[in-house]
Design a protein around this motif. Structure first.
Motif, PDB file in Angstrom:
ATOM      1  N   PRO A 172       3.287   5.388   9.886  1.00  0.00           N
ATOM      2  CA  PRO A 172       1.855   5.110   9.963  1.00  0.00           C
ATOM      3  C   PRO A 172       1.585   3.701  10.478  1.00  0.00           C
ATOM      4  CG  PRO A 172       2.590   5.093   7.681  1.00  0.00           C
ATOM      5  CD  PRO A 172       3.769   5.512   8.512  1.00  0.00           C
ATOM      6  N   SER A 173       0.404   3.517  11.059  1.00  0.00           N
ATOM      7  CA  SER A 173       0.054   2.212  11.621  1.00  0.00           C
ATOM      8  C   SER A 173       0.105   1.111  10.568  1.00  0.00           C
ATOM      9  CB  SER A 173      -1.326   2.267  12.272  1.00  0.00           C
ATOM     10  OG  SER A 173      -2.300   2.654  11.336  1.00  0.00           O
ATOM     11  N   LEU A 174      -0.115   1.469   9.309  1.00  0.00           N
ATOM     12  CA  LEU A 174      -0.038   0.500   8.218  1.00  0.00           C
ATOM     13  C   LEU A 174       1.308  -0.224   8.191  1.00  0.00           C
ATOM     14  CD1 LEU A 174      -1.286  -0.660   5.559  1.00  0.00           C
ATOM     15  CD2 LEU A 174      -0.338   1.332   4.385  1.00  0.00           C
ATOM     16  N   TYR A 175       2.378   0.460   8.599  1.00  0.00           N
ATOM     17  CA  TYR A 175       3.731  -0.108   8.547  1.00  0.00           C
ATOM     18  C   TYR A 175       4.364  -0.320   9.914  1.00  0.00           C
ATOM     19  CZ  TYR A 175       3.237   1.612   3.781  1.00  0.00           C
ATOM     20  OH  TYR A 175       2.784   1.875   2.513  1.00  0.00           O
TER      21      TYR A 175
ATOM     22  N   VAL B 176      10.078  -0.100   3.006  1.00  0.00           N
ATOM     23  CA  VAL B 176       9.206   1.014   2.663  1.00  0.00           C
ATOM     24  C   VAL B 176      10.031   2.077   1.965  1.00  0.00           C
ATOM     25  CG1 VAL B 176       7.806   2.904   3.625  1.00  0.00           C
ATOM     26  CG2 VAL B 176       7.638   0.611   4.602  1.00  0.00           C
ATOM     27  N   GLU B 177       9.485   2.633   0.888  1.00  0.00           N
ATOM     28  CA  GLU B 177      10.126   3.761   0.220  1.00  0.00           C
ATOM     29  C   GLU B 177       9.464   5.053   0.680  1.00  0.00           C
ATOM     30  OE1 GLU B 177      11.338   1.715  -4.038  1.00  0.00           O
ATOM     31  OE2 GLU B 177       9.494   2.894  -3.937  1.00  0.00           O
ATOM     32  N   ILE B 178      10.282   6.109   0.821  1.00  0.00           N
ATOM     33  CA  ILE B 178       9.762   7.446   1.116  1.00  0.00           C
ATOM     34  C   ILE B 178      10.066   8.308  -0.098  1.00  0.00           C
ATOM     35  CG2 ILE B 178       9.818   9.449   2.639  1.00  0.00           C
ATOM     36  CD1 ILE B 178      11.096   7.642   4.769  1.00  0.00           C
ATOM     37  N   TRP B 179       9.017   8.808  -0.726  1.00  0.00           N
ATOM     38  CA  TRP B 179       9.128   9.639  -1.921  1.00  0.00           C
ATOM     39  C   TRP B 179       8.614  11.039  -1.617  1.00  0.00           C
ATOM     40  CZ3 TRP B 179      10.175   8.168  -7.129  1.00  0.00           C
ATOM     41  CH2 TRP B 179      10.420   6.805  -7.324  1.00  0.00           C
ATOM     42  N   ASP B 180       9.193  12.044  -2.248  1.00  0.00           N
ATOM     43  CA  ASP B 180       8.557  13.345  -2.263  1.00  0.00           C
ATOM     44  C   ASP B 180       7.210  13.152  -2.950  1.00  0.00           C
ATOM     45  OD1 ASP B 180       8.818  16.380  -1.988  1.00  0.00           O
ATOM     46  OD2 ASP B 180       8.214  16.094  -4.082  1.00  0.00           O
TER      47      ASP B 180
ATOM     48  N   GLY C 124       0.803  -1.213   0.000  1.00  0.00           N
ATOM     49  CA  GLY C 124       0.000   0.000   0.000  1.00  0.00           C
ATOM     50  C   GLY C 124       0.838   1.265   0.000  1.00  0.00           C
ATOM     51  N   GLN C 125       0.155   2.384   0.156  1.00  0.00           N
ATOM     52  CA  GLN C 125       0.836   3.668   0.219  1.00  0.00           C
ATOM     53  C   GLN C 125       0.111   4.571   1.198  1.00  0.00           C
ATOM     54  OE1 GLN C 125       0.022   6.367  -3.322  1.00  0.00           O
ATOM     55  NE2 GLN C 125      -0.255   4.340  -4.236  1.00  0.00           N
ATOM     56  N   LYS C 126       0.836   5.531   1.725  1.00  0.00           N
ATOM     57  CA  LYS C 126       0.277   6.441   2.726  1.00  0.00           C
ATOM     58  C   LYS C 126       0.961   7.789   2.590  1.00  0.00           C
ATOM     59  CE  LYS C 126      -1.908   7.236   6.697  1.00  0.00           C
ATOM     60  NZ  LYS C 126      -3.191   7.818   6.633  1.00  0.00           N
ATOM     61  N   GLU C 127       0.160   8.838   2.490  1.00  0.00           N
ATOM     62  CA  GLU C 127       0.716  10.189   2.457  1.00  0.00           C
ATOM     63  C   GLU C 127       0.961  10.645   3.889  1.00  0.00           C
ATOM     64  OE1 GLU C 127      -1.627  12.849   0.083  1.00  0.00           O
ATOM     65  OE2 GLU C 127      -1.512  11.522  -1.659  1.00  0.00           O
ATOM     66  N   GLN C 128       2.107  11.264   4.115  1.00  0.00           N
ATOM     67  CA  GLN C 128       2.502  11.746   5.433  1.00  0.00           C
ATOM     68  C   GLN C 128       3.128  13.121   5.286  1.00  0.00           C
ATOM     69  OE1 GLN C 128       0.888   9.338   7.438  1.00  0.00           O
ATOM     70  NE2 GLN C 128       2.640   9.512   8.800  1.00  0.00           N
ATOM     71  N   THR C 129       3.352  13.761   6.422  1.00  0.00           N
ATOM     72  CA  THR C 129       4.027  15.050   6.462  1.00  0.00           C
ATOM     73  C   THR C 129       5.245  14.936   7.360  1.00  0.00           C
ATOM     74  OG1 THR C 129       1.934  16.215   6.157  1.00  0.00           O
ATOM     75  CG2 THR C 129       3.756  17.496   7.038  1.00  0.00           C
TER      76      THR C 129
ATOM     77  N   THR D  22       5.114  10.573   0.270  1.00  0.00           N
ATOM     78  CA  THR D  22       4.304   9.370   0.107  1.00  0.00           C
ATOM     79  C   THR D  22       5.163   8.183   0.491  1.00  0.00           C
ATOM     80  OG1 THR D  22       3.066  10.359  -1.719  1.00  0.00           O
ATOM     81  CG2 THR D  22       2.964   7.970  -1.514  1.00  0.00           C
ATOM     82  N   LEU D  23       4.663   7.365   1.408  1.00  0.00           N
ATOM     83  CA  LEU D  23       5.333   6.131   1.792  1.00  0.00           C
ATOM     84  C   LEU D  23       4.730   5.000   0.976  1.00  0.00           C
ATOM     85  CD1 LEU D  23       5.747   8.101   4.221  1.00  0.00           C
ATOM     86  CD2 LEU D  23       6.014   6.073   5.606  1.00  0.00           C
ATOM     87  N   VAL D  24       5.587   4.139   0.445  1.00  0.00           N
ATOM     88  CA  VAL D  24       5.151   3.066  -0.444  1.00  0.00           C
ATOM     89  C   VAL D  24       5.697   1.738   0.082  1.00  0.00           C
ATOM     90  CG1 VAL D  24       5.199   2.187  -2.805  1.00  0.00           C
ATOM     91  CG2 VAL D  24       5.220   4.659  -2.405  1.00  0.00           C
TER      92      VAL D  24
END
Length: 143
Positions: free
Chosen positions: A19-22, A113-117, A4-9, A105-107
């Protein structure tokens, strides 16, 4: 497994809340951040990182390409501590190299997990959406 993916700040102190997802996949309090191959930061659980580091350690010391790869990987690896609020302090060296802004965005990528702008990931995802079917056929469908 990460998916999945999750937007974060990222906050003003360069901290990222996992995030709880990861969160449950990162055990033991220490995770590893490395420079990703696709202009992102990769986060690895300690066990997965140690397995990967052994592969790099096994590269031929007398091969200049192997030395450069090992140097790029190890010099851009940072152990991170997960604090009591499930945050990690991202190394500014890595965030600057990949151009992360506050919106990311975390992927999930199975074992890391990847952290992307966010804007960079949105562009990448749009490009890959067009190629998804063809790539799946080429890489998976022919097996």
């Amino acid at each position: 497994m990460f998916y999945g993916q999750k937007e974060q700040t990222i906050d003003e102190k360069n901290r990222l809340v996992l995030p709880s997802l990861y969160r449950n996949e990162f055990q033991g309090g220490t995770i590893y951040a490395t420079l990703g191959l696709d202009n992102c930061i990769e986060l690895f659980p300690a066990e997965v990182y140690e397995d990967m580091a052994r592969k790099y350690a096994g590269l031929e010391q007398f091969d200049p390409t192997a030395r450069k790869l090992k140097r790029a990987f190890l010099s851009n690896t940072f152990p991170l501590q997960i604090d009591s609020h499930s945050r990690v302090l991202l190394p500014r060296e890595l965030t600057a190299k990949v151009g992360l802004t506050r919106k990311v965005t975390l992927v999930g990528m199975m074992d890391h997990v990847e952290i992307w702008d966010k804007s960079a990931y949105d562009e990448e995802e749009a490009l890959e959406k067009e190629n998804f079917s063809r790539n799946a056929q080429e890489l998976i469908g022919s097996r």
